[in-house]
Scaffold this active site. Sequence first.
Site, PDB file in Angstrom:
ATOM      1  N   HIS A  50       1.991  37.417 -62.798  1.00 30.68           N
ATOM      2  CA  HIS A  50       2.738  36.978 -63.988  1.00 30.68           C
ATOM      3  C   HIS A  50       3.543  35.712 -63.682  1.00 30.68           C
ATOM      4  O   HIS A  50       3.618  34.792 -64.514  1.00 30.68           O
ATOM      5  CB  HIS A  50       3.675  38.104 -64.443  1.00 30.68           C
ATOM      6  N   GLU A  72      -4.053  39.334 -64.887  1.00 25.81           N
ATOM      7  CA  GLU A  72      -2.899  40.121 -65.302  1.00 25.81           C
ATOM      8  C   GLU A  72      -3.334  41.273 -66.209  1.00 25.81           C
ATOM      9  O   GLU A  72      -2.833  42.403 -66.093  1.00 25.81           O
ATOM     10  CB  GLU A  72      -1.910  39.205 -66.018  1.00 25.81           C
ATOM     11  N   ASN A 401     -13.310  35.882 -33.628  1.00 30.96           N
ATOM     12  CA  ASN A 401     -14.057  36.261 -32.429  1.00 30.96           C
ATOM     13  C   ASN A 401     -13.820  37.729 -32.079  1.00 30.96           C
ATOM     14  O   ASN A 401     -14.733  38.434 -31.660  1.00 30.96           O
ATOM     15  CB  ASN A 401     -13.637  35.377 -31.248  1.00 30.96           C
TER      16      ASN A 401
END
Length: 663
Positions: A50, A72, A401
Amino acid sequence: MAAENSEEMRALFVDEARERVQALNEGLLQYEGGSADDPSVLQEIFRAVHTIKGMAGTMGYEPMVELSHALESVFDELRSAPSARPPEETFDLLFSAASALETMVETVASGGNLDAPDPSWQALTQALRQASRSGGTAVPSSAAPVTAGQGSRGAAVAVAQPARAAAEVGHTAVPAGTTLYSVEVRLDPHCSWKGPRAYTVLRALEAFGPIVSTQPPRQALEAEQFDDRFVVLLATHEPRSRVEAAALGVSEVRAAVVTEVSASTNGSASSAIRLTKSPGAALSPESTVRVETARLDALVELVGELVVSASQIEDRYQQRQMPEESHVDKLGRVTADLQHAVMRLRMVPLRQVFSRFPRSVRDLARALGKQVEFIVEGEETELDRSIVNAIGEPLLHLIRNAVDHGIEPPEERRKAGKPASGRIRLSARHEGNGVIVELEDDGAGIDVERIRRKAIDSGRLSAQEAASMPAEQLIQLIFEPGFSTAKQVTDVSGRGVGMDAAKAVIESLGGRLVVETRRGYGTRCIVRLPLTLAIIRALLVEAGGQLLGLPSEAVQSIESVDDSHTETVRGQRVLRYRDRLVPLVSLQEKLDLAPSDDDKKSRLAVVLSTGSRYVALLLPRVVGLQDLVIRSLGGYLKVPGVAGAAILGSGRIALILDPLWLV
């Protein structure tokens, strides 16, 4: 409307929006990880979205307003039924929306605009609207699958993309039948002509097909407004190997990673996750620093004391009297405190970088079919802003990794008597005059014997050398350019272009990277970093009549040099230092300085090391250790081996040498 916003308003928007997008990502991770029935988590997510919508509306960024409004609406539906956990497809859609919002923010940060409609963002907004109409618990069947897409601004994001004969990215049509490649190019950190090099890469790639977009934009590349990395989105009929070879064929290109960005709708998880978040966009340097009011108050108070002390000494000078010792002592104390206070203003918590990694771990683990618990500790530890900005990408590579090479698939872990879920712990702490960052996993560990065989097969070591080399030294080979023990090249690893770059960045910051491993139990990467780059502790020496500074982190020892400690091996004079033979080099000759009478009588050697590499610098005089304030030599004055300069109390200038260049 957006174009009318001042640069100050834009900077404030970017600063705040980055925080809100990060809060959205963190909330989504919590929500997916088991907090779906916690209303406070959904409330925090909803508040972040919002706020983003409101800020974007104020600035006139309509595409961001539309996307955040659709997002939203989905969370509003989810809040109405908190006990119903959404399916994985919905989570993928929500994370895609978060990535798109992040890309929009970075587009604004790089000086771009959001005025032109973007097909990928429009498709994603439409998919979110359909999801909200279905109650937010499922992605409608009519919605396009989530695949790897690309915004017209060049930052890679996962988006909902409809199938089409000729995909469109931004305003450039991608011809049907071509393959879309993301080409991530890294230039040599010491490259003097970044703009021309980037232009040459673009010309080389354009021979294969149209360039859809670049990140940063072409104008920024030509103006050299980027560090040493940029991304090109290329549409071509050529195979990946030719594209990679063309980029690597340009002088001063250190690495080129080519990743396919499929415009099809097969929903491949690996390709979608690989391009979810571009490192350049995710870890872009912050242009502002938030400072606690208490620190500013302390700074103002110290400046007041400094003014009083200076006034007292000035009065004594006007009366032609020597200043009192107490006044001089006070001035020195206040100056030191003021220096410390100013340095603290540049300090920011590692949270700014650490908070971005959980999302990357989540995405990569899903792509590889692994279960990973990611633990972060010590994120409140503070470092100089410039170091925090630079350390993000090396740490990201080490983390990737750990997920890819370290943590085993669930079935392998069960066979080894381990929990199906692997654990990766990232921690930071202050230690001495620096910070220690540790990355530890409980995976398979590094196979030293595989490294030994690979070193022999690649011709890096003879069979005899490999057999006699201890495991600690063999592990250092993973930092050699092009060295990789991966069984196959994937979108994540296998090209041998990552560990060497990560180590180089860390060492360029005055830090060190050490790897410890135990086969079957895991690996630990230890990164040692200085607190700041503005002030360093250095060993002052003299050669050729010039004062020089050697960063103390690289100094191992000061040795006397005589015939009993040196010998000649293959025409190279070496110094016997502990259990190794170290090349002995004249510092005056290395820097091409005119010899002085003292240089001819040199009987001292300073032993330097960076990682596993050593050198002994022959020089006539060692002055001592001092804290030095580093000054840049300027963008147009680049001297090989010189990292900067410092003005001493005597008024003389000392050049600060780069240990990586010396060793």
